[in-house]
Write a protein that holds these residues in place. Structure first.
Motif, PDB file in Angstrom:
ATOM      1  N   ALA A 224       1.244  -5.614  -5.158  1.00 51.10           N
ATOM      2  CA  ALA A 224       0.815  -4.216  -5.362  1.00 51.10           C
ATOM      3  C   ALA A 224      -0.265  -3.777  -5.902  1.00 51.10           C
ATOM      4  CB  ALA A 224       2.051  -3.239  -5.419  1.00 51.10           C
ATOM      5  N   ASP A 225       0.259  -5.244  -7.269  1.00 46.74           N
ATOM      6  CA  ASP A 225      -1.277  -5.273  -7.779  1.00 46.74           C
ATOM      7  C   ASP A 225      -2.685  -5.035  -7.681  1.00 46.74           C
ATOM      8  OD1 ASP A 225       1.047  -4.351  -9.984  1.00 46.74           O
ATOM      9  OD2 ASP A 225       1.401  -6.695 -10.741  1.00 46.74           O
TER      10      ASP A 225
ATOM     11  N   ALA B  95       1.255  -1.076  -0.109  1.00 41.52           N
ATOM     12  CA  ALA B  95       0.367   0.198   0.266  1.00 41.52           C
ATOM     13  C   ALA B  95       0.915   1.487   0.041  1.00 41.52           C
ATOM     14  CB  ALA B  95      -0.737   0.049   0.630  1.00 41.52           C
ATOM     15  N   ARG B  96       1.824   1.223   0.789  1.00 43.59           N
ATOM     16  CA  ARG B  96       2.974   2.518   0.777  1.00 43.59           C
ATOM     17  C   ARG B  96       3.686   2.644  -0.745  1.00 43.59           C
ATOM     18  NH1 ARG B  96       4.000   7.022   3.835  1.00 43.59           N
ATOM     19  NH2 ARG B  96       6.108   7.766   3.435  1.00 43.59           N
ATOM     20  N   LEU B  97       3.569   2.022  -1.395  1.00 42.54           N
ATOM     21  CA  LEU B  97       4.396   1.974  -2.912  1.00 42.54           C
ATOM     22  C   LEU B  97       3.580   1.675  -4.045  1.00 42.54           C
ATOM     23  CD1 LEU B  97       5.998   1.537  -5.559  1.00 42.54           C
ATOM     24  CD2 LEU B  97       5.507  -0.992  -5.250  1.00 42.54           C
ATOM     25  N   VAL B  98       2.588   1.886  -4.013  1.00 42.13           N
ATOM     26  CA  VAL B  98       0.532   2.489  -4.471  1.00 42.13           C
ATOM     27  C   VAL B  98       0.550   4.303  -3.736  1.00 42.13           C
ATOM     28  CG1 VAL B  98      -1.643   2.295  -5.182  1.00 42.13           C
ATOM     29  CG2 VAL B  98      -0.355  -0.139  -4.450  1.00 42.13           C
ATOM     30  N   SER B  99       1.316   4.228  -2.589  1.00 37.73           N
ATOM     31  CA  SER B  99       0.746   5.962  -2.727  1.00 37.73           C
ATOM     32  C   SER B  99       1.565   6.489  -2.749  1.00 37.73           C
ATOM     33  CB  SER B  99       0.529   5.944  -0.991  1.00 37.73           C
ATOM     34  OG  SER B  99       1.717   5.632   0.059  1.00 37.73           O
ATOM     35  N   PHE B 100       2.921   5.646  -2.888  1.00 41.22           N
ATOM     36  CA  PHE B 100       4.233   6.719  -4.033  1.00 41.22           C
ATOM     37  C   PHE B 100       3.402   7.213  -5.205  1.00 41.22           C
ATOM     38  CE2 PHE B 100       7.657   4.927  -0.522  1.00 41.22           C
ATOM     39  CZ  PHE B 100       7.487   6.340   0.623  1.00 41.22           C
ATOM     40  N   GLY B 101       2.687   5.774  -6.153  1.00 36.76           N
ATOM     41  CA  GLY B 101       2.280   6.212  -7.417  1.00 36.76           C
ATOM     42  C   GLY B 101       1.862   7.417  -7.268  1.00 36.76           C
ATOM     43  N   LEU B 102       0.509   7.594  -6.369  1.00 36.61           N
ATOM     44  CA  LEU B 102      -0.082   8.598  -5.994  1.00 36.61           C
ATOM     45  C   LEU B 102       0.207   9.847  -6.080  1.00 36.61           C
ATOM     46  CD1 LEU B 102      -2.988   6.828  -4.720  1.00 36.61           C
ATOM     47  CD2 LEU B 102      -3.057   7.651  -6.786  1.00 36.61           C
ATOM     48  N   GLN B 103       1.561   9.768  -5.882  1.00 38.08           N
ATOM     49  CA  GLN B 103       2.254  11.072  -5.628  1.00 38.08           C
ATOM     50  C   GLN B 103       3.534  11.203  -7.193  1.00 38.08           C
ATOM     51  OE1 GLN B 103       4.102  11.863  -2.009  1.00 38.08           O
ATOM     52  NE2 GLN B 103       3.599   9.780  -0.955  1.00 38.08           N
ATOM     53  N   PRO B 104       2.590  12.235  -8.250  1.00 37.52           N
ATOM     54  CA  PRO B 104       3.109  12.297  -9.410  1.00 37.52           C
ATOM     55  C   PRO B 104       4.518  13.218  -9.235  1.00 37.52           C
ATOM     56  CG  PRO B 104       1.428  13.722  -9.446  1.00 37.52           C
ATOM     57  CD  PRO B 104       1.225  13.046  -7.903  1.00 37.52           C
ATOM     58  N   LYS B 105       4.693  13.679  -8.621  1.00 39.41           N
ATOM     59  CA  LYS B 105       6.329  14.604  -8.095  1.00 39.41           C
ATOM     60  C   LYS B 105       6.986  14.004  -7.624  1.00 39.41           C
ATOM     61  CE  LYS B 105       3.711  19.265  -9.619  1.00 39.41           C
ATOM     62  NZ  LYS B 105       3.631  20.070  -8.415  1.00 39.41           N
ATOM     63  N   LEU B 106       6.367  13.183  -6.849  1.00 38.18           N
ATOM     64  CA  LEU B 106       8.177  12.064  -6.720  1.00 38.18           C
ATOM     65  C   LEU B 106       8.674  11.528  -7.213  1.00 38.18           C
ATOM     66  CD1 LEU B 106       9.025  11.740  -3.429  1.00 38.18           C
ATOM     67  CD2 LEU B 106       7.211   9.820  -3.818  1.00 38.18           C
ATOM     68  N   GLN B 107       9.834  11.374  -6.717  1.00 40.54           N
ATOM     69  CA  GLN B 107      11.279  10.866  -7.889  1.00 40.54           C
ATOM     70  C   GLN B 107      11.762   9.762  -7.045  1.00 40.54           C
ATOM     71  OE1 GLN B 107      13.662  13.595  -9.471  1.00 40.54           O
ATOM     72  NE2 GLN B 107      11.930  15.042 -10.472  1.00 40.54           N
TER      73      GLN B 107
ATOM     74  N   LEU C 222      -7.074   1.171  -9.658  1.00 44.64           N
ATOM     75  CA  LEU C 222      -5.974   2.228 -10.589  1.00 44.64           C
ATOM     76  C   LEU C 222      -5.388   1.086 -11.950  1.00 44.64           C
ATOM     77  CD1 LEU C 222      -4.090   3.879  -7.763  1.00 44.64           C
ATOM     78  CD2 LEU C 222      -5.405   4.746  -8.705  1.00 44.64           C
ATOM     79  N   ILE C 223      -4.943   1.795 -11.850  1.00 44.75           N
ATOM     80  CA  ILE C 223      -4.647   0.489 -13.593  1.00 44.75           C
ATOM     81  C   ILE C 223      -2.898   0.930 -13.410  1.00 44.75           C
ATOM     82  CG2 ILE C 223      -4.267   0.609 -15.818  1.00 44.75           C
ATOM     83  CD1 ILE C 223      -7.243   1.700 -16.106  1.00 44.75           C
ATOM     84  N   VAL C 224      -2.028   0.245 -13.651  1.00 46.31           N
ATOM     85  CA  VAL C 224      -0.630   0.385 -12.574  1.00 46.31           C
ATOM     86  C   VAL C 224       0.026   0.314 -14.536  1.00 46.31           C
ATOM     87  CG1 VAL C 224       1.240  -0.637 -12.769  1.00 46.31           C
ATOM     88  CG2 VAL C 224      -0.190  -0.954 -11.257  1.00 46.31           C
ATOM     89  N   LEU C 225       0.432   1.355 -15.227  1.00 49.21           N
ATOM     90  CA  LEU C 225       1.194   1.022 -16.585  1.00 49.21           C
ATOM     91  C   LEU C 225       2.420   0.877 -16.278  1.00 49.21           C
ATOM     92  CD1 LEU C 225      -0.486   5.710 -17.404  1.00 49.21           C
ATOM     93  CD2 LEU C 225      -1.570   3.300 -17.977  1.00 49.21           C
ATOM     94  N   GLU C 226       2.906   1.067 -15.327  1.00 53.00           N
ATOM     95  CA  GLU C 226       4.964   1.206 -15.792  1.00 53.00           C
ATOM     96  C   GLU C 226       5.139   1.355 -13.900  1.00 53.00           C
ATOM     97  OE1 GLU C 226       6.962   1.945 -18.776  1.00 53.00           O
ATOM     98  OE2 GLU C 226       8.287   3.294 -17.262  1.00 53.00           O
ATOM     99  N   VAL C 227       5.994   0.597 -13.357  1.00 48.08           N
ATOM    100  CA  VAL C 227       6.832   0.156 -12.792  1.00 48.08           C
ATOM    101  C   VAL C 227       8.348   0.378 -12.633  1.00 48.08           C
ATOM    102  CG1 VAL C 227       7.297  -0.598 -10.499  1.00 48.08           C
ATOM    103  CG2 VAL C 227       4.655  -0.814 -11.238  1.00 48.08           C
ATOM    104  N   SER C 228       9.571   1.201 -12.985  1.00 48.19           N
ATOM    105  CA  SER C 228      10.534   1.282 -13.229  1.00 48.19           C
ATOM    106  C   SER C 228      10.456   2.166 -12.393  1.00 48.19           C
ATOM    107  CB  SER C 228      10.534   1.327 -14.988  1.00 48.19           C
ATOM    108  OG  SER C 228       9.953   2.802 -15.193  1.00 48.19           O
TER     109      SER C 228
END
Length: 293
Positions: free
Chosen positions: A66-67, A30-42, A75-81
């Motif tokens: 995580a998926d 869930a933490r990883l997904v929450s990071f994904g919801l912060q689009p400016k976070l690198q 949410l739809i996962v587009l890419e994890v990289s």
């Protein structure tokens, strides 16, 4: 928070495939997904984010978890990289979905302006990725400017007007009629900058509308501002490329690009057709970062 994080090999073996999922695993997913919801976070600037991305790659059960968390949130996962992080987009029924009506309320746009805001977003996508290979190349970075997007749309309007004249259809449709044939009539009637005494750009002008569109995309992590020239210049991010690629196929975008306003030359978008060339291989489609109402 470190300045740079390398994508390295794991320090130890990954957990066994049959290992039971623990509450801690669920929390990490869930933490990883929450990071994904912060689009400016690198990821390169956040060690925890980078570690979770590495675990996603090296631990298949964790990746599936995580998926599943993302799917449960609509949410739809587009890419994890490393380049894009955990790039996600919201499904139409997701609580995270941004709808055109919500976007219009943010911009205080009336019914007619909503149409123009949608066209501005389509134009930004078209100018950012003018060729199929640009949309497919992970290393490609598109560049747009506010004045350039407005000029692009006005050139498209002229092309549409010429086409309507040729077909004997140059009559005014209802303002809420669908398609670009209605859009060009609305856009060309609107002032490009407004008429304030100090030459400030009016919010309801076409450049004002484009400026709001690119500001929204910047806030959403899709564009990065690079300068103030030409009304504001911007570069695309990996997330925006993934978003446009995933939503490619918009009928309105296909119609816009079929006008041949953005040619294929050396990869630099221009506003006029290339000379002595009738075969312009353009992007088949692109989409908006929000859903229709």
């Amino acid at each position: 928070m470190s300045e740079h994080v390398e994508w390295s090999e794991p320090d130890g073996p990954a957990p066994a495939a049959g290992a039971a999922v623990t509450p801690a695993d669920a929390a990490d997913a869930a933490r990883l997904v929450s990071f994904g919801l912060q689009p400016k976070l690198q990821p390169a600037r956040d060690q925890e984010y980078a570690d979770l991305l590495r675990r996603y790659r090296e631990d298949p059960p964790f990746a599936r978890l995580a998926d599943a968390v993302a799917t449960g949130l609509g949410l739809i996962v587009l890419e994890v990289s490393p380049r894009a992080g955990m790039a996600v987009t919201a499904a139409e029924d997701s609580v995270f979905a941004i709808r055109m009506g919500d976007y219009a309320r943010r911009t205080s746009a009336d019914g007619g302006d909503r149409f123009l805001h949608g066209l501005a977003h389509l134009a930004v996508a078209a100018m950012a990725f003018p060729r199929p290979e640009d949309l497919a190349d992970d290393g490609y970075i598109g560049r747009v400017s506010v004045n350039g997007v407005d000029a692009f749309v006005r050139q498209a309007c002229r092309r549409l007007e010429e086409r309507a004249d040729e077909q004997g259809e140059n009559t005014d449709p209802a303002t809420d009629a669908p398609g670009l044939e209605a859009a060009w009539r609305i856009w060309v009637r609107r002032s490009a900058t407004g008429a304030t005494k100090d030459a400030r750009r009016l919010a309801g002008s076409t450049t004002g509308i484009v400026a709001k569109a690119v500001a929204f995309l910047t806030d959403s992590g899709f564009l990065q501002r690079t300068g103030d020239d030409h009304g504001g210049t911007y570069r695309t991010t990996a997330r925006y490329q993934l978003q446009v690629r995933d939503m490619a196929g918009s009928a309105a975008m296909a119609e816009l690009l079929e006008l041949g306003v953005v040619p294929v030359t050396d990869g630099t978008p221009t506003l006029l057709p290339a000379e002595e060339s009738d075969d312009l291989e353009l992007v088949a489609g692109a989409g908006l970062p929000f859903h229709s109402s």
